[in-house]
Design an enzyme around this catalytic site. Structure first.
Site, PDB file in Angstrom:
ATOM      1  N   SER A 280     -39.801 -18.739   5.581  1.00 23.08           N
ATOM      2  CA  SER A 280     -38.499 -18.869   5.673  1.00 23.08           C
ATOM      3  C   SER A 280     -37.980 -20.075   4.674  1.00 23.08           C
ATOM      4  CB  SER A 280     -37.800 -18.780   6.899  1.00 23.08           C
ATOM      5  OG  SER A 280     -36.322 -18.664   6.797  1.00 23.08           O
TER       6      SER A 280
ATOM      7  N   HIS B 172     -30.370 -26.277  -0.463  1.00 19.80           N
ATOM      8  CA  HIS B 172     -29.092 -26.677  -0.387  1.00 19.80           C
ATOM      9  C   HIS B 172     -29.149 -27.935  -1.837  1.00 19.80           C
ATOM     10  CE1 HIS B 172     -27.607 -25.044   2.877  1.00 19.80           C
ATOM     11  NE2 HIS B 172     -28.431 -25.358   3.513  1.00 19.80           N
TER      12      HIS B 172
ATOM     13  N   HIS C 248     -31.099 -18.488  -0.024  1.00 18.69           N
ATOM     14  CA  HIS C 248     -32.300 -18.153   1.267  1.00 18.69           C
ATOM     15  C   HIS C 248     -33.036 -17.037   0.784  1.00 18.69           C
ATOM     16  CE1 HIS C 248     -32.412 -15.177   4.648  1.00 18.69           C
ATOM     17  NE2 HIS C 248     -33.188 -16.064   5.052  1.00 18.69           N
TER      18      HIS C 248
ATOM     19  N   ASN D 159     -36.443 -14.960   2.849  1.00 19.50           N
ATOM     20  CA  ASN D 159     -37.510 -14.894   4.185  1.00 19.50           C
ATOM     21  C   ASN D 159     -38.306 -13.895   4.068  1.00 19.50           C
ATOM     22  OD1 ASN D 159     -37.462 -13.328   6.987  1.00 19.50           O
ATOM     23  ND2 ASN D 159     -37.796 -15.554   7.414  1.00 19.50           N
TER      24      ASN D 159
ATOM     25  N   ARG E  35     -41.317 -11.855   6.534  1.00 22.57           N
ATOM     26  CA  ARG E  35     -42.136 -12.132   7.693  1.00 22.57           C
ATOM     27  C   ARG E  35     -42.808 -10.539   8.138  1.00 22.57           C
ATOM     28  NH1 ARG E  35     -36.462 -11.534   8.105  1.00 22.57           N
ATOM     29  NH2 ARG E  35     -35.629  -9.724   9.129  1.00 22.57           N
TER      30      ARG E  35
ATOM     31  N   HIS F 127     -29.808 -10.185  -8.892  1.00 15.59           N
ATOM     32  CA  HIS F 127     -29.616  -8.710  -8.523  1.00 15.59           C
ATOM     33  C   HIS F 127     -30.744  -8.023  -9.256  1.00 15.59           C
ATOM     34  CE1 HIS F 127     -26.975  -8.321  -5.182  1.00 15.59           C
ATOM     35  NE2 HIS F 127     -26.481  -9.398  -5.747  1.00 15.59           N
TER      36      HIS F 127
ATOM     37  N   HIS G  31     -16.343 -12.866  11.765  1.00 12.90           N
ATOM     38  CA  HIS G  31     -15.260 -13.599  12.421  1.00 12.90           C
ATOM     39  C   HIS G  31     -14.269 -13.711  11.384  1.00 12.90           C
ATOM     40  CE1 HIS G  31     -18.171 -16.661  11.552  1.00 12.90           C
ATOM     41  NE2 HIS G  31     -17.335 -17.482  11.669  1.00 12.90           N
TER      42      HIS G  31
ATOM     43  N   GLY H  52     -39.056 -21.110  20.373  1.00 20.55           N
ATOM     44  CA  GLY H  52     -39.618 -21.534  18.993  1.00 20.55           C
ATOM     45  C   GLY H  52     -39.462 -23.212  18.779  1.00 20.55           C
ATOM     46  N   ARG H  53     -39.906 -23.612  17.558  1.00 18.12           N
ATOM     47  CA  ARG H  53     -39.603 -25.226  17.346  1.00 18.12           C
ATOM     48  C   ARG H  53     -38.376 -25.430  16.614  1.00 18.12           C
ATOM     49  NH1 ARG H  53     -41.544 -28.591  13.013  1.00 18.12           N
ATOM     50  NH2 ARG H  53     -42.383 -30.571  13.878  1.00 18.12           N
TER      51      ARG H  53
END
Length: 305
Positions: free
Chosen positions: A97, A101, A111, A113, A115, A150, A180, A264-265
């Site tokens: 992951s 920035h 971003h 990831n 997995r 894209h 939200h 997790g860490r």
């Protein structure tokens, strides 16, 4: 799924991490810190990982990329909301992951990831599935950057079926949404989870295609924008928009929730946080400004191809 299959996934993930951090160091000119870790006996999770992070660079204010492989006695709720029959089963999980920035507000945050998760029910065969994707979060939007990103996602998925890109693009738009606020996090990309429909080998092949597409999807955009001049206005808006990134990761992100719920860490789980961010009460961009155009033209659901 066999032990050999699981080892193959782990080897590929570790190689992917190293290739990506090599690209980061080459683009930035700095060296990343490599922090290998091992869970202590008696902790809720067992396993190990490697966190690679470059902070305070010329190009990247923070670029973190982590690999982890862990085992636990009970799948957390965030992992079984779509598979209730596996609730409470022992599990093994591994993945890479990253969140980058950049320092320059004209270079977008990114971003990615990839997995694999395997439930290990005591009385039956292991059940494995894959997940991941990548998405782009500009502060100042550019049409050609969005189209390039894209297109790279679409081309990576093309060998696995014409339905995959439109399906995973919609999934990404649905997922990376600050519900939200009624606002998209960025311009999207692709996202998939609980994926095993192509069988183990082809599903793993699709995961590899997505991971391998990341560097050519992102770094050409970096090179186009890294020398763009900016001032205090752009920097202030960048920090304000980073606040939205923090909100999403802490409130909505399933990966963050999975890591924290499973023991997790923490340092590795939160490497996605920006080094600096800000909030303001009811901030409204000036009509017709580049900042206003981010809201009207970019962080909205739209077709880029």
């Amino acid at each position: 799924m066999t032990t050999t299959d699981f080892e193959a996934v782990g080897i590929w993930l570790q190689g992917l991490q190293q290739r990506i951090m090599g690209a980061v160091e080459q683009a930035d000119g700095g060296r990343s810190v490599r922090d290998a870790w091992q869970k202590e006996p008696g902790e809720p999770l067992q396993g190990s990982g490697l966190t690679c992070i470059l902070e305070g660079g010329e190009l990247f204010e923070r670029a973190g990329c982590g690999f982890s492989r862990v085992r636990g006695p009970r799948l957390p709720p965030s992992a079984t909301q779509h598979r209730p029959e596996l609730a409470g089963a022992p599990f093994e999980a591994m993945g890479v992951s990253l969140v980058f920035h950049p320092r320059n507000p004209y270079v977008p945050t990114v971003h990615m990831n990839v997995r694999m998760l395997a439930a290990l029910p005591p009385a039956s065969e292991p059940v494995s599935w894959f997940g991941g994707g990548m998405d782009l979060t500009p502060i100042y939007g550019f049409e050609d950057d969005a189209v390039h990103f894209h297109r790279s996602c679409r081309d990576a998925l093309a060998p696995f079926g014409d339905d995959k890109y439109p399906r995973f693009k919609t999934w990404c738009d649905d997922y990376f949404s600050l519900k939200h606020r009624g606002e998209q996090r960025g311009i999207g990309g692709i996202f998939f989870d609980d994926f095993s429909e192509l069988g183990f080998e082809r599903s793993f092949g699709m995961l590899r295609a997505v991971g391998d597409a990341f560097v050519p999807a992102y770094f050409p955009i970096v090179e186009r924008r890294r020398a763009t001049a900016y001032g205090e206005r752009e920097r202030e808006f960048q920090l304000y928009r980073r606040g939205r990134y923090v909100e999403f990761n802490l409130v909505w992100d399933r990966g963050t929730h999975f890591g924290l719920q499973s023991g997790g860490r923490t340092e590795s789980i939160l490497l996605s946080m920006p080094p600096l961010a800000s909030w303001a009460y009811r901030r409204e961009p000036e009509p017709g400004s580049p900042e206003a155009r981010l809201y009207s033209d970019f962080i909205v659901r739209r077709e880029w191809l």
